[in-house]
Design an enzyme around this catalytic site. Structure first.
Site, PDB file in Angstrom:
ATOM      1  N   TYR A 287     -54.954  22.564  13.709  1.00  0.00           N
ATOM      2  CA  TYR A 287     -53.676  21.921  13.412  1.00  0.00           C
ATOM      3  C   TYR A 287     -52.784  22.825  12.572  1.00  0.00           C
ATOM      4  O   TYR A 287     -53.226  23.874  12.087  1.00  0.00           O
ATOM      5  CB  TYR A 287     -53.896  20.580  12.710  1.00  0.00           C
TER       6      TYR A 287
ATOM      7  N   ARG B 259     -50.308  31.753  12.751  1.00  0.00           N
ATOM      8  CA  ARG B 259     -51.582  31.194  12.243  1.00  0.00           C
ATOM      9  C   ARG B 259     -52.190  30.250  13.270  1.00  0.00           C
ATOM     10  O   ARG B 259     -53.410  30.236  13.469  1.00  0.00           O
ATOM     11  CB  ARG B 259     -51.342  30.478  10.905  1.00  0.00           C
TER      12      ARG B 259
ATOM     13  N   ARG C 262     -69.890  13.718  27.510  1.00  0.00           N
ATOM     14  CA  ARG C 262     -69.845  14.379  26.210  1.00  0.00           C
ATOM     15  C   ARG C 262     -70.931  15.461  26.165  1.00  0.00           C
ATOM     16  O   ARG C 262     -72.108  15.149  26.317  1.00  0.00           O
ATOM     17  CB  ARG C 262     -70.095  13.334  25.119  1.00  0.00           C
TER      18      ARG C 262
ATOM     19  N   HIS D 267     -71.929  19.191  23.966  1.00  0.00           N
ATOM     20  CA  HIS D 267     -71.508  20.034  22.851  1.00  0.00           C
ATOM     21  C   HIS D 267     -70.818  21.297  23.352  1.00  0.00           C
ATOM     22  O   HIS D 267     -69.789  21.703  22.831  1.00  0.00           O
ATOM     23  CB  HIS D 267     -72.706  20.415  21.977  1.00  0.00           C
TER      24      HIS D 267
ATOM     25  N   LYS E  50     -57.658  26.896  10.716  1.00  0.00           N
ATOM     26  CA  LYS E  50     -57.112  25.596  10.290  1.00  0.00           C
ATOM     27  C   LYS E  50     -57.674  24.517  11.220  1.00  0.00           C
ATOM     28  O   LYS E  50     -56.986  23.981  12.091  1.00  0.00           O
ATOM     29  CB  LYS E  50     -55.575  25.645  10.277  1.00  0.00           C
TER      30      LYS E  50
ATOM     31  N   GLU F 220     -60.188  27.732  -3.202  1.00  0.00           N
ATOM     32  CA  GLU F 220     -58.858  27.145  -3.005  1.00  0.00           C
ATOM     33  C   GLU F 220     -58.960  25.639  -3.208  1.00  0.00           C
ATOM     34  O   GLU F 220     -60.039  25.116  -3.472  1.00  0.00           O
ATOM     35  CB  GLU F 220     -58.331  27.469  -1.598  1.00  0.00           C
TER      36      GLU F 220
ATOM     37  N   LEU G 269     -57.980  29.511   3.459  1.00  0.00           N
ATOM     38  CA  LEU G 269     -56.912  29.505   4.454  1.00  0.00           C
ATOM     39  C   LEU G 269     -55.811  30.458   3.996  1.00  0.00           C
ATOM     40  O   LEU G 269     -55.481  30.511   2.809  1.00  0.00           O
ATOM     41  CB  LEU G 269     -56.329  28.090   4.621  1.00  0.00           C
TER      42      LEU G 269
HETATM   43  C1  LIG Z   1     -57.472  24.361   2.731  1.00  0.00           C
HETATM   44  C2  LIG Z   1     -56.021  24.679   2.616  1.00  0.00           C
HETATM   45  N1  LIG Z   1     -55.638  25.721   1.866  1.00  0.00           N
HETATM   46  C3  LIG Z   1     -54.341  26.046   1.701  1.00  0.00           C
HETATM   47  C4  LIG Z   1     -53.338  25.300   2.299  1.00  0.00           C
HETATM   48  C5  LIG Z   1     -51.892  25.659   2.082  1.00  0.00           C
HETATM   49  O1  LIG Z   1     -51.358  26.272   3.233  1.00  0.00           O
HETATM   50  P1  LIG Z   1     -49.771  26.298   3.492  1.00  0.00           P
HETATM   51  O2  LIG Z   1     -49.154  26.939   2.297  1.00  0.00           O
HETATM   52  O3  LIG Z   1     -49.636  27.136   4.722  1.00  0.00           O
HETATM   53  O4  LIG Z   1     -49.339  24.881   3.669  1.00  0.00           O
HETATM   54  C6  LIG Z   1     -53.696  24.206   3.114  1.00  0.00           C
HETATM   55  C7  LIG Z   1     -52.650  23.425   3.782  1.00  0.00           C
HETATM   56  O5  LIG Z   1     -52.891  22.541   4.553  1.00  0.00           O
HETATM   57  C8  LIG Z   1     -55.069  23.894   3.277  1.00  0.00           C
HETATM   58  O6  LIG Z   1     -55.455  22.841   4.035  1.00  0.00           O
END
Ligand SMILES: Cc1ncc(COP(=O)(O)O)c(C=O)c1O
Length: 278
Positions: free
Chosen positions: A31, A50, A99, A101, A146, A178, A202
């Site tokens: 997403y 991304r 279904r 995997h 993501k 993070e 991320l």
């Molecule tokens: C785990 C994680 N880290 C960092 C971010 C921040 O990313 P961005 O600045 O691109 O929104 C997000 C945003 O959804 C996230 O889910």
């Protein structure tokens, strides 16, 4: 509310999705969350790049990323978004029976879902800052993707809500990675620290903007891990994301950081950020 699903714009209650969608069964999808400033998508190209990286990483073939921008603007228009929009975009591997995997033997078409909503930024959070809690990072080792598989983030976020905090910050092997939906920054001796890009975090778009602003403002920064045990040697903290922009952190678990609002460096970055997007 009008939503977009697989080529169609439909009312919320008219939309149907297969229970065999692999997003539903396996969280087999990725997403993006994007926002507008002055009604224009912010850093659209970065989000698109991304998204493409995430799709490639999980081997979903979707070659229509270039069509998404137009769809998003139409959705904003259809929903008569008054101020700024927050866009949620999800692509799964699609629906397939039975279904299994492994990837379905017959080619499936990816499911593309997009929604938009009015963006509500909590202005007081920027002024007063928020409390965060530390949580063990039990996520998988591909946090650079993501992925819609977000259970550890969901559980950590719930813990934060129950502790009256605005975010949960993950700690893996003693190192701060993070937040559950944000990147984390700390400041010491006028130098900004944040975890380096790797499979453990991320590649946040707002993180990238903040590092660009550091360069512009000639603020030193280092992409180095912050040790959870060393937190008290830093004097300013903030988190970043598309929806939270730059949000100061004024309390970590029970520790009330001395600064009771945005610290000096955080304040400079906040100001520069708002200047950039205004
Ligand atoms: C785990 C994680 N880290 C960092 C971010 C921040 O990313 P961005 O600045 O691109 O929104 C997000 C945003 O959804 C996230 O889910």
């Amino acid at each position: 509310m009008i939503l977009y699903l697989n080529g169609k714009f439909s009312e919320f209650d008219k939309i149907k999705i297969s229970p065999y969608d692999r997003g539903f069964l396996f969280a087999d999808g990725v997403y993006e969350a994007i926002r507008t400033y002055h009604k224009k998508l912010f850093r659209h190209e970065d989000h698109l790049q991304r998204l493409k990286r995430s799709l490639n990483a999980i081997r979903i073939n979707f070659n229509e990323t270039d069509t998404l921008e137009k769809i998003i603007y139409k959705l904003i228009e259809e929903n008569k978004i008054k101020n700024e929009a927050l866009i949620y975009l999800q692509i799964t591997r699609g629906a397939a029976f039975p279904r299994t995997h492994n990837f379905p033997e017959e080619k499936t078409s990816p499911t593309v879902f997009i929604s938009v909503q009015d963006l509500n930024i909590k202005k007081e959070e920027h002024l007063k800052g928020i409390k965060v809690i530390l949580q063990e990072d039990v996520r998988w080792l591909r946090c650079d993707i993501k992925s819609i598989s977000l259970l550890p983030a969901v559980l950590a976020n719930q813990k934060a809500v129950e502790a009256n905090a605005g975010e949960a910050i993950f700690v893996r092997n003693g190192l701060i990675t993070e937040g559950s939906r944000t990147n984390f920054f700390a400041v010491k001796n006028n130098t900004v620290f944040t975890a380096p890009l790797s499979n453990l975090i991320l590649d946040g778009i707002t993180r990238k903007v903040v590092l660009e602003l550091c360069k512009e403002l000639e603020i030193n920064y280092r992409e180095e891990f912050i040790k959870a045990d060393d937190l008290k040697t830093y004097n300013e903290f903030f988190i970043t994301s598309t929806a939270k922009e730059i949000t100061p952190v004024v309390q970590i678990d029970n520790w009330k950081v001395k600064e009771n609002s945005a610290g000096k460096i955080t304040g400079l970055l906040l100001q520069a950020f708002h200047h950039k997007v205004s």
